[in-house]
Design an enzyme around this catalytic site. Structure first.
Site, PDB file in Angstrom:
ATOM      1  CE  LYS B  76      -0.281 -39.499  62.904  1.00 15.89           C
ATOM      2  NZ  LYS B  76       0.109 -38.414  63.832  1.00 15.89           N
ATOM      3  CB  SER B 168       4.042 -38.605  64.021  1.00 14.68           C
ATOM      4  OG  SER B 168       2.782 -38.174  64.547  1.00 14.68           O
ATOM      5  CB  SER B 192       2.117 -35.037  65.110  1.00 14.82           C
ATOM      6  OG  SER B 192       3.176 -35.662  65.797  1.00 14.82           O
TER       7      SER B 192
END
Lengths: 557, 525
Positions: B76, B168, B192
């Site tokens: 990420k 997210s 997330s």
């Protein structure tokens, strides 16, 4: 849950002997008296009774000043409080900056064990309660030399609280009376130093040096128990000596390792405290005393003229000797304190609470640090008074110069001379020469052994004290000759032959009938004149006491 | 080959059926082919090929570093990667090249993993859709699956009706779901990792707080953030966790205790365990499909001999608002460093004063969601509000922690809950509500776990009637991550979640069904 993780960062040196204390630097002249020079010097600038000296006019009360201090001392440690970056004064800009110090995203603080130990030792030396559990907080404000936008400090639960500091103050016309006073210590907290901003007004730019950013600070908060600049300066001086003795801080004000903010207000005794102002960034003891006394007087004058005191931050303009309001664009700051989530509570142990399976690297024991405390300045002074029968003020003077006590003790070790004589020579002659040339003890051309040898010669009556002064001057030139060599080269030995002395005395008596007449008339000064004449004839190589004895015998007094 | 699990491909590498470079190239080609998903912000092709080359040398010399050697992974874009742009999907950090690797990234690389790229997210991980990043939204690979295409209504199949991934960490979820890598790192602050895992049909694991280092993870909420793991099966998660877990001297909140190896039993056993069903998680907004799957899952456990009981987490309803106060407060603090002076975006507009520079930089650098959270956080931290908001929220957080402590103290081993309220929704649907509302809805089952620092995992369970993945969440005791994953492995085996059938990938033979998993699972609608 997670245990606190400590890094090791050992101090560069425990004793700050090589550093020249700034206040001694500022001192000038060679008038070295037997009492603390610091106090003496202060007396000329501090006007300690300034506020009380205000003669109360009709219907008016006296004013009393209330002064509290916040002192920031840089912790003497190889690395910073939360990062492994090195700590070093005057390194090239931005050369000692870790990713954490530059607040790169994703970096985390790791507590430096050495800084915690320094804080605990300072707390113990200042008679504080050491909190077994203390917490770290973030204090937010935007400033270009604070890259994270917050400072990590200990706002809610600091490492040490409720202590006191005892310091001495000099009274009487000659400052010969020593009285001790106490100021309470509210708390000691660990926190990060900020970087430095250098404003280039010409090019309207700000340059930022982050070498200082993240260095460990001890913030020592004193309760407002002080009442004038002199008291404040003396209390800070004592704190400085304690921190240096502990090795907790080099505490050199000129290098910014000790910085003082003063909170000052005036009121009528018995009435509510007045509005206070804060004078920031006082970086010498002299300016601290000056700024406080100026501010006290300013507030009194303001109030007596019907004005009011604003709760504001002021700075001291050392050139003009006055305090000025600081430009504070943001107005009142709200620091939005918040617990630092990346640091678990700092837990300290004592002998009874150390968990048996704990990693010794992760354990800080208060008891162990207490055992390691060195002799503190007050105890050293007491010992000097006890051991050498020294006057208290002499003990203060010996501790007031970096390295002077050690020098003194080394001379004592090697000489047969009386401690009193050694004290006099070290505090008068030796210190006077240092001051005259603005040298630190470590820079002295005369070693303790050389002085010890000289004092031995004096003690054995091989030379007179005036000859000894002459020898000392030779030694100071640092040409590598020993005291004995100088004495023999310059023929400074006292005449040991009593017959020769008697002949010299007889000749002088015969050559100065008028003086002899005066002596017989019991003029008290005459005998000394005669002694002086004999000494002159001996080229200063005769012992005055012995001459006097012979003369008295000859003149059958 | 790409459809296999990490463990399978790892053994293929060891046996020489495929070389790391071949594997790497296949993944890179698939990344290019699935570019429309917008899963990656940066594809680190050169770095990955270089790493593959080195891995290949090791394999040739018989010096493989272990299970992860030669395995393509994605990270990420809020984990710092040395010399590789790390943006947090924000203008503020566009072009920012960190000079160091996050500890978790370093640990993957030290094991020989190949870094394929940095995955997309909501700006600074603030969101639950992966729709609010400066590089645009991430599209859910299931939008293009045979399963969804066959079962959904005709109008839903228009291009404009693509589905969100959740967030997210949507980029990491999509990357794993679309077979472009075998594992991906996400971060999990309020859900997330688990939320997009549920929407994309992958395993999404949030470890215990303190088990895995946060050093190098650009923080959202320090006291809740943990690195998360996406894989296609629970065993793979255990392999990755084994590499990541453990004390890091650079993160003082990681535990000192030595970490036990995280190998899961090959035949996990849940009989004799106590599975708690928190009654507060049964909310009216929960979709009936998920509700029914939740109940069937409980039956599965019971049938295996586990004790399934209803439990009470009484402060659950205060959790989301408490989370909001604590989250925004830490955000306000953590975002203060982005001032344009040391790194990142600096406004060229106003240089009249440092304050003006700060204001312009931050105005340009942050999106409205970030700015909104900074404003609320600073409001909560003001001296006059601190006691009423921040301190109160901390007290509520303690109550929520105690809820879990009490439940686990009463003998419950693992909690079984939904991960999300619904299946993935179309983007056009999703953006009808603002980020704040969406986050509050979507984090409802997940954020309390972060407040308590517990381990939790999303296990994909079944496809909905529309052919979209539904996941359930298992929550374990703090630092009982291995027990949790063992239970998850058993559960995963029972439900036999179907493999995504991406038509264009099937066509060119990239994904040949190899293990018969394409049959429908046992928990179908």
């Amino acid at each position: 849950m997670a245990a606190p993780v400590l890094r090791s960062g050992f101090p560069g040196r425990r004793w700050a002997l090589a550093w020249i204390d700034d206040c001694s630097r500022l001192r000038s002249g060679s008038q070295i008296g037997p009492i603390s020079n610091w106090a003496r010097r202060q007396s000329s600038v501090a006007q300690p009774s300034l506020h009380t000296a205000q003669k109360p006019r009709k219907g008016e009360h006296k004013w009393a000043a209330v002064v509290g201090l916040e002192i920031h001392a840089q912790i003497s440690s190889n690395s910073k409080l939360f990062s492994g970056a090195q700590v070093c004064f005057a390194a090239p800009p931005n050369s000692l900056v870790s990713y954490f110090d530059a607040s790169l995203p994703g970096t985390l603080p790791v507590l430096n064990r050495r800084c915690v130990e320094a804080a605990v030792m300072a707390g113990l030396a200042l008679n504080c309660h050491i909190n077994k559990k203390s917490l770290f907080d973030r204090k937010h404000y935007f400033y270009s030399d604070l890259p994270a936008g917050y400072q990590i400090t200990q706002q809610r639960l600091p490492i040490a609280t409720n202590g006191h500091l005892t310091y001495s103050i000099y009274l009487g016309k000659k400052h010969s009376q020593v009285t001790t006073k106490t100021v309470r210590i509210k708390q000691i907290q660990l926190e990060q130093d900020s970087g430095k901003s250098l404003h280039d007004d010409l090019r309207s730019q700000t340059l930022i040096d982050l070498n200082r950013a993240g260095i460990g600070l001890l913030e020592v908060v004193l309760e407002p128990d002080l009442c004038c600049g002199e008291e404040a300066a003396l209390a800070v001086r004592e704190l400085q000596l304690i921190l240096q003795a502990l090795g907790a801080s080099q505490a050199n004000m000129a290098e910014g390792q000790l910085r003082v903010d003063a909170n000052i207000s005036v009121h009528h005794p018995g009435e509510a405290l007045g509005v206070r102002t804060e004078v920031k960034n006082l970086n010498s003891l002299r300016f601290l005393a000056k700024a406080i006394d100026y501010e006290i007087q300013r507030q009194i004058t303001e109030l007596e003229n019907g004005g009011e005191i604003l709760n504001e931050t002021r700075s001291f303009d050392y050139k003009r000797g006055c305090t000025m309001p600081m430009r504070d664009k943001e107005g009142k700051q709200d620091y939005r304190f918040m617990p630092e989530p990346n640091l678990p509570p700092l837990v300290l142990y004592d002998d009874t609470s150390v968990p048996p399976d704990a990693d010794p690297q992760q354990v800080i024991s208060i008891d162990r640090l207490r055992d390691m405390l060195p002799e503190l300045p007050s105890a050293t002074r007491e010992r000097l008074v006890q051991q050498y029968g020294m006057l208290p003020e002499h003990s203060f003077a010996l501790l007031n110069e970096v390295g002077l006590l050690e020098f003194f003790q080394n001379v004592i070790k090697e000489t047969r001379a009386e401690p009193k004589k050694v004290t006099n020579w070290v505090l008068n002659t030796f210190l006077c020469y240092l001051k005259h040339q603005n040298l630190a003890v470590s820079e002295s051309p005369v070693t303790p052994s050389a002085l010890a040898e000289l004092l031995d010669l004096l003690d054995s009556k091989a030379i007179s004290s005036s000859a000894a002064k002459q020898v000392f001057e030779e030694l100071w030139r640092g040409e590598g000759k020993t005291a004995a060599q100088i004495v023999s080269e310059q023929q400074l030995e006292l005449i040991q032959d009593e017959e020769a002395l008697e002949e010299l005395c007889q000749a002088t008596i015969e050559g100065h009938p008028q003086v002899v007449m005066d002596v017989k008339k019991r003029n008290p000064k005459a005998i000394n004149k005669l002694v002086g004449l004999v000494r002159k004839a001996s080229l200063s190589r005769a012992d005055p006491a012995l001459i006097k004895e012979i003369l008295e015998k000859k003149l059958s007094l | 080959m790409l459809g296999r699990t990490l463990r399978e491909v790892s053994s293929a590498l060891k046996q020489g059926h495929i070389t790391p470079t071949e594997l790497c190239k296949k993944c890179l080609s698939l990344i290019k082919k699935t570019k429309y998903l917008n899963a990656y912000i940066t594809v680190s092709e050169e770095v990955a090929l270089k790493q593959a080359e080195e891995s290949e040398k090791r394999y040739k010399q018989g010096q493989s570093l272990g299970d992860l050697d030669g395995i393509p992974v994605a990270v990420k874009d809020n984990f710092s990667t040395s010399g590789i742009e790390t943006t947090c999907a924000s203008n503020m950090l566009k072009g920012y090249l960190p000079p160091y690797n996050a500890t978790v990234v370093q640990r993957l690389l030290d094991q020989g993993a190949l870094l394929m790229g940095k995955t997309n997210l909501d700006e600074f991980a603030m969101g639950s859709g992966s729709t609010d990043g400066v590089f645009g939204p991430v599209k859910n690979p299931w939008t293009y699956s045979k399963q969804y295409r066959e079962r959904s209504r005709q109008d839903a199949q228009e291009d404009s009706h693509w589905l969100i991934t959740g967030g997210s960490s949507g980029g990491s979820a999509a990357a794993v779901a679309a077979f472009t890598c075998f594992a991906a790192l996400g971060s999990d602050t309020g859900g997330s990792t688990r939320n997009p895992a549920a929407h994309c049909g992958t395993v999404g694991f949030k470890p215990s707080y303190g088990l895995v280092s946060r050093h190098g993870l650009i923080p959202l909420v320090n006291s809740m953030d943990v690195p998360g793991i996406f894989t296609r099966c629970v065993d793979d998660t255990a392999i990755v966790l084994g590499v990541l877990a453990g004390h890091d001297p650079k993160d003082s909140t990681t535990v000192n205790d030595p970490v036990k190896p995280t190998t899961l039993p090959s035949v996990p056993d849940v009989s004799g365990l106590c599975i708690g069903i928190p009654k507060e998680y049964l909310v009216p907004e929960l979709s009936s499909e998920i509700r029914s799957l939740w109940s069937q899952a409980a039956d599965l456990f019971e049938a295996e001999g586990a004790r399934v009981i209803e439990v009470c987490l009484p402060h659950t309803c205060y959790s989301i608002v408490c989370y909001h106060v604590l989250c925004t407060s830490e955000v306000a603090s953590n975002m203060a460093r982005f001032d344009g002076l040391q790194y990142g975006h600096r406004s060229a507009v106003d240089m009249s004063s440092t304050e003006a520079l700060y204001a312009a930089t931050r105005q340009e650098g942050f999106n409205d969601v970030v700015k909104g959270r900074i404003l609320s956080g600073n409001f909560f931290l003001l001296k006059e509000n601190y006691e009423n908001y921040f301190v109160k929220a901390q007290k509520v957080r303690r109550l929520i922690v105690n809820d879990f402590v009490n439940v686990f103290g009463s003998g419950v081993d693992v909690l079984l809950t939904p991960t999300t309220l619904t299946q993935a929704v179309p983007y056009l649907e999703f953006i009808k509500e603002d980020n704040r509302t969406r986050s509050a809805q979507d984090d409802i089952f997940t954020q309390a776990v972060n407040m308590a620092g517990l381990p939790a995992v999303n296990v994909p369970v079944a496809l909905s009637s529309q052919g979209l993945p539904i996941g359930l969440q298992l929550i374990g005791r703090a630092f009982c991550d291995q027990q949790l994953l063992t239970v998850a492995k058993w559960f995963e085996k029972q439900v036999q979640f179907p493999v995504i059938q991406l038509q264009d990938l099937m066509d060119d033979g990239s994904l040949v069904p190899e293990n018969g998993k394409l049959t429908s699972g046992s928990l179908t609608q």
